[in-house]
Each structure stands twice: as structure tokens, then as C-alpha cells.
Design an enzyme around this catalytic site. Structure first.
Site, PDB file in Angstrom:
ATOM      1  N   LYS A   1     -10.200   2.207  14.404  1.00 54.07           N
ATOM      2  CA  LYS A   1      -8.861   2.587  14.892  1.00 54.07           C
ATOM      3  C   LYS A   1      -8.887   2.747  16.412  1.00 54.07           C
ATOM      4  CE  LYS A   1      -6.740   2.675  10.965  1.00 54.07           C
ATOM      5  NZ  LYS A   1      -5.711   1.685  10.645  1.00 54.07           N
TER       6      LYS A   1
ATOM      7  N   TYR B   1     -14.902   3.884  10.325  1.00 52.28           N
ATOM      8  CA  TYR B   1     -13.449   3.751  10.093  1.00 52.28           C
ATOM      9  C   TYR B   1     -12.690   4.232  11.337  1.00 52.28           C
ATOM     10  CZ  TYR B   1      -8.757   5.197   8.788  1.00 52.28           C
ATOM     11  OH  TYR B   1      -7.391   5.399   8.794  1.00 52.28           O
TER      12      TYR B   1
ATOM     13  N   ASN C   1      -2.106  14.028   8.045  1.00 52.47           N
ATOM     14  CA  ASN C   1      -2.480  13.862   6.624  1.00 52.47           C
ATOM     15  C   ASN C   1      -1.264  13.508   5.765  1.00 52.47           C
ATOM     16  OD1 ASN C   1      -4.679  15.448   7.890  1.00 52.47           O
ATOM     17  ND2 ASN C   1      -5.544  15.346   5.855  1.00 52.47           N
TER      18      ASN C   1
ATOM     19  N   GLY D   1     -18.675  15.446   8.639  1.00 50.57           N
ATOM     20  CA  GLY D   1     -17.590  14.891   9.459  1.00 50.57           C
ATOM     21  C   GLY D   1     -16.308  15.700   9.428  1.00 50.57           C
TER      22      GLY D   1
ATOM     23  N   SER E   1      -4.734   6.776  13.611  1.00 54.03           N
ATOM     24  CA  SER E   1      -5.069   7.977  12.853  1.00 54.03           C
ATOM     25  C   SER E   1      -5.466   9.104  13.802  1.00 54.03           C
ATOM     26  CB  SER E   1      -6.257   7.647  11.941  1.00 54.03           C
ATOM     27  OG  SER E   1      -6.818   8.818  11.431  1.00 54.03           O
TER      28      SER E   1
ATOM     29  N   ASN F   1     -10.914  10.420  -2.621  1.00 51.22           N
ATOM     30  CA  ASN F   1     -11.658  11.191  -1.616  1.00 51.22           C
ATOM     31  C   ASN F   1     -10.783  12.272  -1.003  1.00 51.22           C
ATOM     32  OD1 ASN F   1     -14.085   9.632  -1.615  1.00 51.22           O
ATOM     33  ND2 ASN F   1     -12.942   8.003  -0.577  1.00 51.22           N
TER      34      ASN F   1
ATOM     35  N   ASN G   1      -3.049  -8.544   0.701  1.00 47.16           N
ATOM     36  CA  ASN G   1      -3.990  -9.226  -0.200  1.00 47.16           C
ATOM     37  C   ASN G   1      -4.263  -8.371  -1.443  1.00 47.16           C
ATOM     38  OD1 ASN G   1      -5.650  -7.216   0.705  1.00 47.16           O
ATOM     39  ND2 ASN G   1      -7.165  -8.551   1.676  1.00 47.16           N
TER      40      ASN G   1
ATOM     41  N   GLY H   1       0.810  -1.222   0.000  1.00 50.06           N
ATOM     42  CA  GLY H   1       0.000   0.000   0.000  1.00 50.06           C
ATOM     43  C   GLY H   1       0.842   1.271   0.000  1.00 50.06           C
TER      44      GLY H   1
END
Ligand code: NAD
Ligand code: UD1
Length: 369
Positions: free
Chosen positions: A182, A178, A208, A323, A153, A227, A61, A39
Site C-alpha cells: 500500500k 501487505y 477498520n 504487529g 490503509s 483474521n 477475478n 469484493g
């Protein structure tokens, strides 16, 4: 003394083991299992780990990445990664990895990260992020590997707090499934440490992350329409999207747009190495903010990007996104004092490296996914 290990390739779901040589063992500092190594943050951290002479094993994966990122990490570093294709919720694949390699610590990135998706499909998020982490910890415990760095996060901080956020501030009042995954994982890790003092855990709360490796070989490659701000802005710069929607100019900030703490992904990657050094040298459980400590508004961010790409970023002012908090930036004192962590890259470098990655790979890794 030489160091060998098995590399596992997946060919039509059949695993093929191959013994490879990856250097003299005396060169290698530690063997690190990186979950989610393919990732965005994982691949950049693999570069830092290999450059620091760690042996890197990745399990992914590839649900949100491509194996190509790991090939490119090998190109950048000239070193090999031992990579497994598999899901961290599968105990058999994890047992296989721990049996075949003598792992010293785990850096755990694997997880799903879209706030929007998590609202639509919370069960998938709890299953992947929470169950995946529990499974990983179970197998680590079974193989007596109790050193863990976990990707958390800034989203875990209570939404009514005032920035800068420090690690002592209350957490858990979060606005998405999400974020809750965390928060729940952080609590699970605290309980785990309470149950067994041998665990050594570092919880890293990212602000960020943006930017890319300066080679332009690896970078952020979101599936579909991004996003997040940086990938969207860079695609507008390249003409892939006609304009950016700025989510409102009605916040109580210096220019009415939201303020965030952007951190270059290579600085973030270095933060993981510092956290790793600490958990390998002493037991404990600690939480660290990884951010720059500086806030930029959306308009300031666009302005910085325009200067780098030397063209206008078209944007329209739109509605607030549910949010979003007006101002989020980190108090970085603890990471600085306890880990010696300090960012070296500024917003200009974040934009330069993102643009370089995006120009060299306008479709990301898509032709290799
Ligand atoms: P990413 O999606 O690029 O990387 C996550 C990797 O994990 C992907 O390669 C994906 O294929 C893999 N993965 C997901 N579920 C898996 C599973 N069950 N088994 C094996 N592999 C699996 O995301 P990223 O930006 O690199 O983020 C890494 C971690 O950092 C995530 O846990 C994310 O929640 C956290 N984080 C990211 C940000 C950010 O802005 N990027 C901010 C805060 C926290
Ligand atoms: C978001 C998530 C956060 C997650 C992080 C990394 C929300 C509410 N928060 O953080 O939980 O950890 O991504 O994945 O989704 N913006 C625009 N237009 C855009 C995109 C963004 O104006 O098209 C603005 C946003 O309002 C925000 C800023 O840019 O103020 C940064 O947005 P983004 O990159 O999505 O990060 P966060 O919202 O901080």
C-alpha cells in the site's frame, strides 16, 4: 438519447458480448470502472454508485469473492452492473474494457489484503497489488483516463506514532509486506502525478471497515477462518466458532485490549463517492483518512455485539498478535473539511447489520462461489 454498452459474460473461458440497455444517458452522471467490484468494500460502493446514478463497470477475478455479490447489488438497486471477469494484471482484458466503455474514472479496490498471508507469500502480494496497480495505470494512461480513487490503509502510518493519525504524519515504517504494498503504491501514484499534472488521484486510508448493507444481501465473506475481529465475533455469535481469542489484555489501554477505529462499510462507500466527486471536479493528489475518529477496545466491541445479539460472546484471553498496535484511530478533520465526509452509523448499527447479514447468510456466498 439512450445509453448502451456491452456486457461481457464468461462462459467456459469464452467471452460473450451482449449489447444491453441500461437507462437514459441523461440520467447517468459518470461511468466508473470499479476494480474488485465483487469484493466486500467494492460491492457496497457499487450500491452507492448505482443509487447515485453512476454507470458501474466491475472487473474482478473473484479470487476472494463471488459473482453472486454483484447479482445482489443489482437486486438491491434494481440497476445493472456491467461486469467483466478478469485479472487487472492482464493488459488485454483492461484494454477490452476501456475500448468497450467510455470510462470517466476508476475506483481501484482489487488487491490481496491478508497481513498474515502477505508475510508467508510476499511475492504474490507485490505482484498482485503493486504490479496490478501499475498495469491499471498504464492502461488508464493509454486511454487518457486519469481520474483514480485508490484503496489504501491506515496500516501505512509509521508504527511508532500516537493516535489520532492525521494525513501529515510519516508513513512507510510498516510491519508487513501487505502494508508495504500500500505504501509503495501511494508513492508510485505520487510519482505519476508529478510526471503528468492531468492526473487526479484520491488516496483513501481506511481504518477498520465493518458492517454490511442493511438489506442483509451483501456483506463481508472471508474465505476460511477470518483474521479480523468483526467476522470472527459474528461467527461466534452464531455458534459457528465456539469462542473468540482476544489477542492479549496487557496493552497500555483503558481495559488492556487494543483500541481501533471501526467504520460502517456504507459510510466508507459514501466516502468514495465524495472522493470521486472531488477528483472529477479538480486535478490534484490528496490523501484522506476514512474512519469514524472514535476508538473502541476489543472488550467494548464484544460488549456492543452482545447487546445486539442478546447472548454472550465466549472469549478467551490469548497471546499478543505480532504487529498489533495498542491504539489506532483516525483524525478525520481533513476528510470532513475537504470532502464533507462524516460518518452516520454508530457501533450499534455496525453490529446490527453484520448480525443480519450473518444470520441470513451463515455460509456467506459459499453455495454460489
Ligand atoms: P476483498 O478481498 O473483499 O475485495 C478485493 C476484490 O479484489 C476481491 O473481489 C478480489 O477477488 C479482487 N481481486 C484481487 N486481486 C485481483 C486482481 N489481480 N484482479 C482482479 N480482481 C482482483 O477486500 P476488501 O475488504 O473489499 O478490500 C478492498 C480494498 O481495500 C483492498 O485493496 C484492500 O487492501 C483495501 N483495504 C481493505 C481493508 C479492510 O479492512 N477490508 C482495510 C484497508 C484497506
Ligand atoms: C488488520 C491488519 C491491517 C488491515 C486490517 C484490515 C494486522 C496487524 N493488521 O487490522 O493491516 O488493514 O486488518 O484487513 O493484522 N482481535 C482479536 N481477536 C481476533 C481478531 C482480532 O483480539 O480474533 C483484535 C486485534 O488484536 C485488534 C482488533 O481486534 O486489536 C481488530 O483486529 P482486526 O479486525 O484484525 O483489525 P486490525 O488489526 O486493526
Amino acid at each position: 438519447m439512450f445509453c448502451f454498452s456491452y456486457v461481457t459474460f464468461e462462459t467456459d473461458s469464452i467471452y460473450v458480448n451482449k449489447l444491453i440497455y441500461y437507462g437514459e444517458s441523461s440520467d447517468i452522471l459518470a461511468t466508473i470502472l470499479v476494480t474488485g467490484g465483487g469484493g466486500y468494500i467494492g460491492s457496497h460502493t457499487c450500491v452507492e454508485l448505482l443509487n447515485s446514478n453512476h454507470c458501474v463497470i466491475s472487473v474482478d477475478n473473484y479470487c476472494n469473492s463471488s459473482k453472486e455479490s454483484l447479482n445482489r447489488v443489482e437486486m438491491i438497486t434494481g440497476k445493472k452492473i456491467i461486469s467483466y471477469c478478469g485479472d487487472i494484471r492482464n493488459p488485454d482484458i483492461l484494454r477490452k474494457i476501456f475500448r468497450e466503455n467510455k470510462i470517466d474514472a476508476v475506483i481501484h479496490f482489487a488487491g490481496l489484503k491478508s497481513v498474515k498471508e502477505s508475510v508467508l507469500n510476499p511475492l504474490e502480494y507485490y505482484d498482485n497489488n503493486v504490479c496490478g496497480t501499475i498495469n491499471l495505470c498504464e492502461i488508464m494512461k493509454e486511454f487518457l483516463v486519469k481520474n483514480l480513487v485508490f484503496s489504501s490503509s491506515a496500516t501505512v502510518y509509521n508504527s511508532d506514532l500516537t493516535s489520532p493519525f492525521n494525513e501529515e504524519m510519516p508513513v512507510g515504517k510498516v510491519s508487513s509486506p501487505y502494508g508495504r504494498t500500500k505504501y509503495v503504491i501511494e508513492e508510485i501514484l505520487r510519482d505519476l502525478k508529478n510526471s503528468d499534472i492531468e492526473w487526479s488521484i484520491s488516496i483513501l486510508r481506511y481504518f477498520n471497515p465493518v458492517g454490511a448493507h442493511e438489506s442483509g444481501l451483501i456483506g463481508e465473506d472471508p474465505l476460511g477462518i477470518p483474521n479480523n475481529l468483526m467476522p470472527f465475533v459474528s461467527k461466534v455469535a452464531l455458534g459457528i466458532f465456539p469462542y473468540l481469542t482476544v489477542f492479549s489484555k496487557d496493552y497500555n489501554t483503558r481495559d488492556g485490549t487494543c483500541i481501533r477505529d471501526y467504520i460502517h462499510v456504507m459510510d466508507l462507500a459514501r466516502g468514495h463517492l465524495l472522493a470521486l466527486e472531488k477528483i472529477l471536479s479538480e486535478n490534484g493528489i490528496e490523501v484522506y483518512n476514512l474512519g469514524s475518529g472514535m476508538g473502541y477496545s476489543v472488550l467494548e466491541f464484544i460488549d456492543a455485539f452482545e447487546k445486539i445479539c442478546e447472548s454472550k460472546i465466549n472469549y478467551k484471553i490469548g497471546e499478543k498478535r505480532q504487529g498489533d498496535l495498542p491504539i489506532v484511530y483516525a483524525d478525520t478533520t481533513k476528510a470532513r473539511e475537504e470532502l464533507g465526509f462524516k460518518v452516520i452509523y454508530d457501533i450499534k448499527k455496525m453490529c446490527v447489520d453484520t448480525l443480519n447479514w450473518q444470520r441470513k447468510n451463515p455460509s456467506g456466498y459459499s453455495n454460489t462461489r
